[in-house]
Write a protein that holds these residues in place. Structure first.
Motif, PDB file in Angstrom:
ATOM      1  N   ALA A  54       0.822  -1.147  -0.143  1.00  0.00           N
ATOM      2  CA  ALA A  54      -0.036   0.031  -0.062  1.00  0.00           C
ATOM      3  C   ALA A  54       0.866   1.363   0.069  1.00  0.00           C
ATOM      4  N   ALA A  55       2.121   1.237   0.734  1.00  0.00           N
ATOM      5  CA  ALA A  55       2.793   2.412   0.760  1.00  0.00           C
ATOM      6  C   ALA A  55       3.310   2.752  -0.516  1.00  0.00           C
ATOM      7  N   PHE A  56       3.706   1.679  -1.127  1.00  0.00           N
ATOM      8  CA  PHE A  56       4.451   1.854  -2.588  1.00  0.00           C
ATOM      9  C   PHE A  56       3.077   2.548  -3.598  1.00  0.00           C
ATOM     10  N   ASP A  57       2.102   1.637  -3.423  1.00  0.00           N
ATOM     11  CA  ASP A  57       0.867   2.182  -4.555  1.00  0.00           C
ATOM     12  C   ASP A  57       0.420   3.569  -4.137  1.00  0.00           C
ATOM     13  N   ARG A  58       0.489   3.903  -2.782  1.00  0.00           N
ATOM     14  CA  ARG A  58       0.036   5.388  -2.588  1.00  0.00           C
ATOM     15  C   ARG A  58       1.117   6.333  -3.089  1.00  0.00           C
ATOM     16  N   TYR A  59       2.528   6.069  -2.872  1.00  0.00           N
ATOM     17  CA  TYR A  59       3.459   6.978  -3.574  1.00  0.00           C
ATOM     18  C   TYR A  59       3.228   6.912  -5.056  1.00  0.00           C
ATOM     19  N   MET A  60       3.410   5.881  -5.811  1.00  0.00           N
ATOM     20  CA  MET A  60       3.482   5.828  -7.081  1.00  0.00           C
ATOM     21  C   MET A  60       2.019   6.730  -8.029  1.00  0.00           C
TER      22      MET A  60
END
Length: 359
Positions: free
Chosen positions: A348-354
């Motif tokens: 989720a952290a990666f998705d939110r950033y991207m």
């Protein structure tokens, strides 16, 4: 080397990696009929059954043939479980939650409000206890099940009027697939379980006030934007809706080991391809819908919070009253808890950033 031994011991990964099963010798010709719950116009969800049939034909050199039938050709759209159980057809392609009227436990097999997402559900089936538990559950219906596709997280649906809070669901006649209607009804909605091919007419005629199906690609095909302009997200009741292949137990047991391996690997291929199709086709469809005047908006947090509260209360009630539900949901819930711990940390952290970048 015995080619039969290769397919027996390679498993799904080996068969899929090879692209096709080894040649089958001295196998009988087998003909199955598969009935779908989905109209042919939906090349994504109905198309998974076509992929399944095609792969089995290719792997068997044409000796194992599966013909796919649309709703109404052999049985009604929501008659798949009965038809497979009774042996009217050998196979079906459907959503388990359509049959929650038989037992609420069916719903867990597709999606329940605030449940697992598509990757988590696949992990629970193949690496957790999901497939084992549902094989035990479906045995009472003489059905052998295989995951047969996933839509990914769905949209929240099409509404004639804006949704500003939980109070806007009171009296709302909402086409809602299966079990999730139990949660929306606790918000005051009036759920309508209508097959995909009949939703547009009901919305156009005003028989219903709102509807949900899957997402932009299918919704555009079905034309919902022509009669309702407010398009909400997310479909919190279907964070990763799985479709299943149901196989009549006797028909499956009568197959050779090679043919059983083909059914398993063809289902796994169709399972992966369905979500790939949705993920690839939804973005362009969403752009077209917005360009045509669709108003896209998130559900208010007050709606999400109240629905979550009601969903958890319902699951507690079912765990106290339905042994089948309790057995499967307790395992599902424990798996969901660990999955959410992991996904919030990295995925989720990666998705939110991207998704916040401007690529």
């Amino acid at each position: 080397m015995d080619r039969r031994s290769v397919i027996k011991h390679a498993g799904i990964a080996g068969v899929l990696a090879a692209g096709a099963a080894p040649a089958v010798h001295a196998q009988p010709t087998v003909r199955w009929r598969l009935t779908s719950s989905f109209p042919k116009s939906l090349d994504t969800i109905h198309g998974a059954a076509d992929v399944f049939a095609k792969k089995i034909g290719e792997m068997s050199g044409g000796k194992f043939q599966v013909t796919v039938h649309a709703p109404g050709e052999l049985v009604p759209a929501l008659g798949v479980v009965d038809a497979v159980q009774q042996g009217t057809v050998e196979a079906g392609h459907t959503c388990a939650y359509y049959y929650f009227g038989k037992d609420d436990t069916f719903a867990i097999g597709t999606a329940i409000p605030f449940g697992l997402n598509s990757r988590q559900l696949t992990a629970w089936y193949y690496e957790g206890n999901g497939l084992k538990l549902f094989r035990e559950f479906y045995d009472q219906y003489s059905i052998v099940n295989f995951p047969g596709g996933n839509t990914g997280a769905q949209m929240g649906g099409w509404f004639r009027k804006e949704i500003k809070g939980p109070q806007d669901f009171k009296g709302l006649k909402f086409r809602m697939g299966g079990f999730a209607g139990k949660v929306l009804s606790r918000l005051g909605a009036v759920p309508q379980n209508i097959p995909g091919g009949e939703i547009y007419q009901a919305l156009e005629k005003g028989t219903i006030d709102a509807c949900e199906w899957i997402g932009p690609y299918d919704d555009e095909k079905l034309g919902f934007n022509k009669v309702a302009k407010n398009y909400y997200y997310p479909g919190f009741w279907e964070g990763g809706a799985q479709v299943d292949f149901y196989i009549n137990k006797k028909a499956y047991n009568d197959l050779s080991a090679e043919y059983k391996a083909m059914v398993e690997s063809a289902a796994a291929y169709a399972h992966a391809e369905m979500q790939a199709r949705y993920d690839a086709r939804n973005p362009a469809a969403l752009k077209r819908l917005v360009a045509a005047g669709t108003k896209v908006a998130p559900f208010p947090k007050t709606v999400m919070d109240e629905a979550f509260k009601q969903a958890m209360a319902l699951y507690d009630e079912l765990s106290n009253s339905n042994p089948n539900w309790k057995k499967i949901y307790s395992d599902y819930a424990a798996f969901r808890r660990d999955q959410n711990l992991w996904f919030r940390l990295s995925e989720a952290a990666f998705d939110r950033y991207m998704q916040g970048t401007k690529l």
